[in-house]
Design a protein around this motif. Sequence first.
Motif, PDB file in Angstrom:
ATOM      1  N   ASN A 219       0.812  -1.177  -0.127  1.00  0.00           N
ATOM      2  CA  ASN A 219       0.171  -0.082   0.069  1.00  0.00           C
ATOM      3  C   ASN A 219       0.817   1.206   0.028  1.00  0.00           C
ATOM      4  O   ASN A 219       0.380   2.233   0.506  1.00  0.00           O
ATOM      5  CB  ASN A 219      -1.154  -0.048   1.242  1.00  0.00           C
ATOM      6  N   LEU A 220       1.934   1.283  -0.750  1.00  0.00           N
ATOM      7  CA  LEU A 220       3.086   2.471  -0.705  1.00  0.00           C
ATOM      8  C   LEU A 220       2.893   2.980  -2.200  1.00  0.00           C
ATOM      9  O   LEU A 220       3.871   3.863  -2.391  1.00  0.00           O
ATOM     10  CB  LEU A 220       4.367   1.853  -0.313  1.00  0.00           C
ATOM     11  N   LEU A 221       2.122   2.731  -3.059  1.00  0.00           N
ATOM     12  CA  LEU A 221       2.376   2.909  -4.614  1.00  0.00           C
ATOM     13  C   LEU A 221       1.356   4.326  -4.561  1.00  0.00           C
ATOM     14  O   LEU A 221       1.874   5.376  -5.357  1.00  0.00           O
ATOM     15  CB  LEU A 221       1.841   1.807  -5.375  1.00  0.00           C
ATOM     16  N   ARG A 222       0.327   4.338  -4.150  1.00  0.00           N
ATOM     17  CA  ARG A 222      -0.711   5.285  -4.584  1.00  0.00           C
ATOM     18  C   ARG A 222      -1.358   5.860  -3.369  1.00  0.00           C
ATOM     19  O   ARG A 222      -1.141   5.452  -2.172  1.00  0.00           O
ATOM     20  CB  ARG A 222      -1.992   4.579  -5.497  1.00  0.00           C
ATOM     21  N   VAL A 223      -1.599   7.514  -3.684  1.00  0.00           N
ATOM     22  CA  VAL A 223      -1.950   8.061  -2.413  1.00  0.00           C
ATOM     23  C   VAL A 223      -3.499   7.692  -2.057  1.00  0.00           C
ATOM     24  O   VAL A 223      -3.972   7.217  -2.921  1.00  0.00           O
ATOM     25  CB  VAL A 223      -1.975   9.611  -2.909  1.00  0.00           C
ATOM     26  N   PRO A 224      -3.693   7.851  -0.864  1.00  0.00           N
ATOM     27  CA  PRO A 224      -5.198   7.420  -0.489  1.00  0.00           C
ATOM     28  C   PRO A 224      -6.296   8.120  -1.540  1.00  0.00           C
ATOM     29  O   PRO A 224      -6.066   9.511  -1.848  1.00  0.00           O
ATOM     30  CB  PRO A 224      -5.343   7.973   0.867  1.00  0.00           C
ATOM     31  N   PRO A 225      -7.270   7.550  -1.953  1.00  0.00           N
ATOM     32  CA  PRO A 225      -8.215   8.219  -2.719  1.00  0.00           C
ATOM     33  C   PRO A 225      -8.793   9.424  -2.270  1.00  0.00           C
ATOM     34  O   PRO A 225      -8.930  10.431  -3.053  1.00  0.00           O
ATOM     35  CB  PRO A 225      -9.259   7.051  -2.940  1.00  0.00           C
ATOM     36  N   GLU A 226      -9.005   9.657  -0.849  1.00  0.00           N
ATOM     37  CA  GLU A 226      -9.501  10.987  -0.504  1.00  0.00           C
ATOM     38  C   GLU A 226      -8.573  12.093  -0.741  1.00  0.00           C
ATOM     39  O   GLU A 226      -8.903  13.320  -0.994  1.00  0.00           O
ATOM     40  CB  GLU A 226      -9.668  10.779   1.075  1.00  0.00           C
ATOM     41  N   VAL A 227      -7.273  11.822  -0.563  1.00  0.00           N
ATOM     42  CA  VAL A 227      -6.343  12.707  -1.011  1.00  0.00           C
ATOM     43  C   VAL A 227      -6.166  12.935  -2.051  1.00  0.00           C
ATOM     44  O   VAL A 227      -6.055  14.145  -2.727  1.00  0.00           O
ATOM     45  CB  VAL A 227      -4.700  12.341  -0.395  1.00  0.00           C
ATOM     46  N   GLU A 228      -6.321  12.059  -3.108  1.00  0.00           N
ATOM     47  CA  GLU A 228      -6.287  12.270  -4.509  1.00  0.00           C
ATOM     48  C   GLU A 228      -7.413  13.442  -4.917  1.00  0.00           C
ATOM     49  O   GLU A 228      -7.385  14.124  -5.828  1.00  0.00           O
ATOM     50  CB  GLU A 228      -6.426  11.095  -5.322  1.00  0.00           C
ATOM     51  N   LEU A 229      -8.474  13.075  -4.427  1.00  0.00           N
ATOM     52  CA  LEU A 229      -9.670  13.889  -4.924  1.00  0.00           C
ATOM     53  C   LEU A 229      -9.451  15.292  -4.353  1.00  0.00           C
ATOM     54  O   LEU A 229      -9.858  16.379  -5.168  1.00  0.00           O
ATOM     55  CB  LEU A 229     -10.996  13.269  -4.157  1.00  0.00           C
ATOM     56  N   GLU A 230      -9.027  15.513  -2.999  1.00  0.00           N
ATOM     57  CA  GLU A 230      -8.919  16.798  -2.506  1.00  0.00           C
ATOM     58  C   GLU A 230      -7.732  17.636  -3.341  1.00  0.00           C
ATOM     59  O   GLU A 230      -7.784  18.834  -3.517  1.00  0.00           O
ATOM     60  CB  GLU A 230      -8.970  16.669  -0.941  1.00  0.00           C
ATOM     61  N   GLY A 231      -6.762  16.658  -3.723  1.00  0.00           N
ATOM     62  CA  GLY A 231      -5.508  17.484  -4.270  1.00  0.00           C
ATOM     63  C   GLY A 231      -4.211  17.129  -3.504  1.00  0.00           C
ATOM     64  O   GLY A 231      -4.389  17.196  -2.168  1.00  0.00           O
ATOM     65  N   LEU A 232      -3.122  16.849  -4.029  1.00  0.00           N
ATOM     66  CA  LEU A 232      -2.002  16.402  -3.431  1.00  0.00           C
ATOM     67  C   LEU A 232      -1.289  17.409  -2.722  1.00  0.00           C
ATOM     68  O   LEU A 232      -0.706  17.425  -1.687  1.00  0.00           O
ATOM     69  CB  LEU A 232      -1.044  15.827  -4.273  1.00  0.00           C
ATOM     70  N   ASP A 233      -1.366  18.684  -3.162  1.00  0.00           N
ATOM     71  CA  ASP A 233      -0.802  19.679  -2.409  1.00  0.00           C
ATOM     72  C   ASP A 233      -1.129  20.195  -1.164  1.00  0.00           C
ATOM     73  O   ASP A 233      -0.532  20.664  -0.289  1.00  0.00           O
ATOM     74  CB  ASP A 233      -1.052  21.019  -3.320  1.00  0.00           C
ATOM     75  N   MET A 234      -2.592  19.962  -0.893  1.00  0.00           N
ATOM     76  CA  MET A 234      -3.091  20.036   0.355  1.00  0.00           C
ATOM     77  C   MET A 234      -2.560  19.088   1.570  1.00  0.00           C
ATOM     78  O   MET A 234      -2.325  19.550   2.400  1.00  0.00           O
ATOM     79  CB  MET A 234      -4.668  19.978   0.440  1.00  0.00           C
ATOM     80  N   ALA A 235      -2.459  17.877   0.854  1.00  0.00           N
ATOM     81  CA  ALA A 235      -1.783  16.754   1.887  1.00  0.00           C
ATOM     82  C   ALA A 235      -0.309  17.251   2.169  1.00  0.00           C
ATOM     83  O   ALA A 235       0.269  16.823   3.132  1.00  0.00           O
ATOM     84  CB  ALA A 235      -1.862  15.525   1.342  1.00  0.00           C
ATOM     85  N   GLU A 236       0.322  17.487   0.945  1.00  0.00           N
ATOM     86  CA  GLU A 236       1.681  17.445   1.133  1.00  0.00           C
ATOM     87  C   GLU A 236       2.237  18.743   1.849  1.00  0.00           C
ATOM     88  O   GLU A 236       3.408  18.895   2.590  1.00  0.00           O
ATOM     89  CB  GLU A 236       2.409  17.452  -0.321  1.00  0.00           C
TER      90      GLU A 236
END
Lengths: 93, 493
Positions: B427-444
Amino acid sequence: MIDSFPFDEWAEDIAGYWTFGPGNSTGTYVLTVLGIILMVASIVGWVVMENRKLAAQAALLRAAGGMPAPGGVPPGPGPSQPPFAGPSTDPGM
Amino acid sequence: MTVSLVTSWLAQAPLPEELQEQITLDSAILTEQFYFYTVVVMWLIHVGFMAYEGGASRRKNVMSTAMKNILTIAVVTPTFYYFGWYIYGCFQEGWPQDGHGSPTVGNDLLVGFCQNTAPWSAQMGPNLGDHVSAVFFLAFLLFSWTTASIMSGALIERVRLSAFLILAAVLGSVVWIMDAAWGWSSGGWLVTKFGFHDSIASLVVHGVAGAFALGVLLNLGPRIGKYDFAGRARTFRAHNTHLTLMGLMLIFTGFYGFYAACLVIQSTIVPGWLNIYLSPATLGAIAFTITVGFAGGFTGGWFASKGDPFWTLSGGLAGVISVSAGADVYHPSLAYILATSGGMVAVWSGLWIERKLRVDDAVGAVAVHGVCGFYGVLLVGIFAGGFPTGVNNIPTSFGGQLMGMLAFFPLAFLPGYLASWVLKKFNLLRVPPEVELEGLDMAEFQADFFPEFERVPETIVLPTGEEVESAPVLLEAFAQINGHRAGEPVERR
């Protein structure tokens, strides 16, 4: 004048100086090992720290209730706008 | 005093041996400068890739995309230094025939090259007696960065940064450099036995990067909402196509440095330019090819895509890649025609990959680099068959080129597929789907990088060509994937 410049002499003096030893010396081996350790630690660090960050953000989004609206716009009431018109990047084949 | 100095200098005419020594030193320093400046010019490829991918992403992912791309440098540099270059020096014969004395065939200068490539060797650090090894290594390092960056664009908007960096290390410091050892060196077994000819690395860099990316994409999966329930492709709009096209122009500029660095020169050792196989060449010949290659590629890309800006410029790159394998031998008219066909092949194969294979390659890397890289090597077999290649002067042939393609596809595809499969299992390949929908910049970064621009709803282009607000489409797609509706508890994939 060119011949009198002590390039060869000075080069010989400093040849073995380069930070803990020249090629194939103990100092160079130690530096190589330290560098490899740093390289591996960085990659592990990237994996671990990013995993923490993403898991925290995902948990936050789930706890906020509902799903986040795509585009970073916070869920909830807000002005809606009509979709933009205009050409897509699809070549339309 | 000046007059007496001049007089004493004139009285001491240099001996022929002294002159020879000075000329040899000057030649070495010129070579050192040449490769140094190709490295500087090749940096523009990475400026370009960063801009290209950042522009192609949606606004919510721009900074994480750019950072992911540029951190290629941080991870490929040490891995290539510690083991990548060693692979190139020692595995040219497939497996070292004589340990550090390998390779045992090839030009006398390069026999035993293996021992010079270990990270603790005298050639891999400051060395007052060696003006060439370090800069030659650096040129290859830039090739490694480029190979890994090619994969980068295909994976945007859903791959984890850390996963990409691991994959970049595998591709940039193991896979491509192994295929370079086999098919892009004077002692490589594909060259010495089969006359494999790929002078500017069509397949060795681009084809291999594309095949590796394909293996990764099969495990990574498409972006949420890319395909509808019937499997038809939707289109995500790039948030800044201008930046993407500017990025491509920077890549093209840096590509001239890449082309130049693929040649070998040191005037007191060989009387002219050589290609990487140590066959005579000229800088002018490859400069002709790259330039008409862009022209042909733009032309083919434009007609095949009906003027789409992204595909027209990508076609330029595809055109150049298509003629790179034979850049040292093609007549400019032939290069122009072949590059035009390459631009078209890239567009058609890109659409086929997206719509028929249903592989979501965000920037068409598999088509432009992968397909055209293989295509370029095939074209040499057709149009340059018989050209003597390498120190053994083995004639290039269709069979030899095919042998290279058959060797390199599994070498590239399988590690990409397997490495990404392992990452996926953990489970280290893809970002969580919630994060993908919101946008990676918010998470990172917890930030939007257009703070003064009004935030408007993201849009998406449906298979019918209609552009609609993306939120309902993506949420519906997410629900289909995760088997629940919005507002219900979400299970991690």
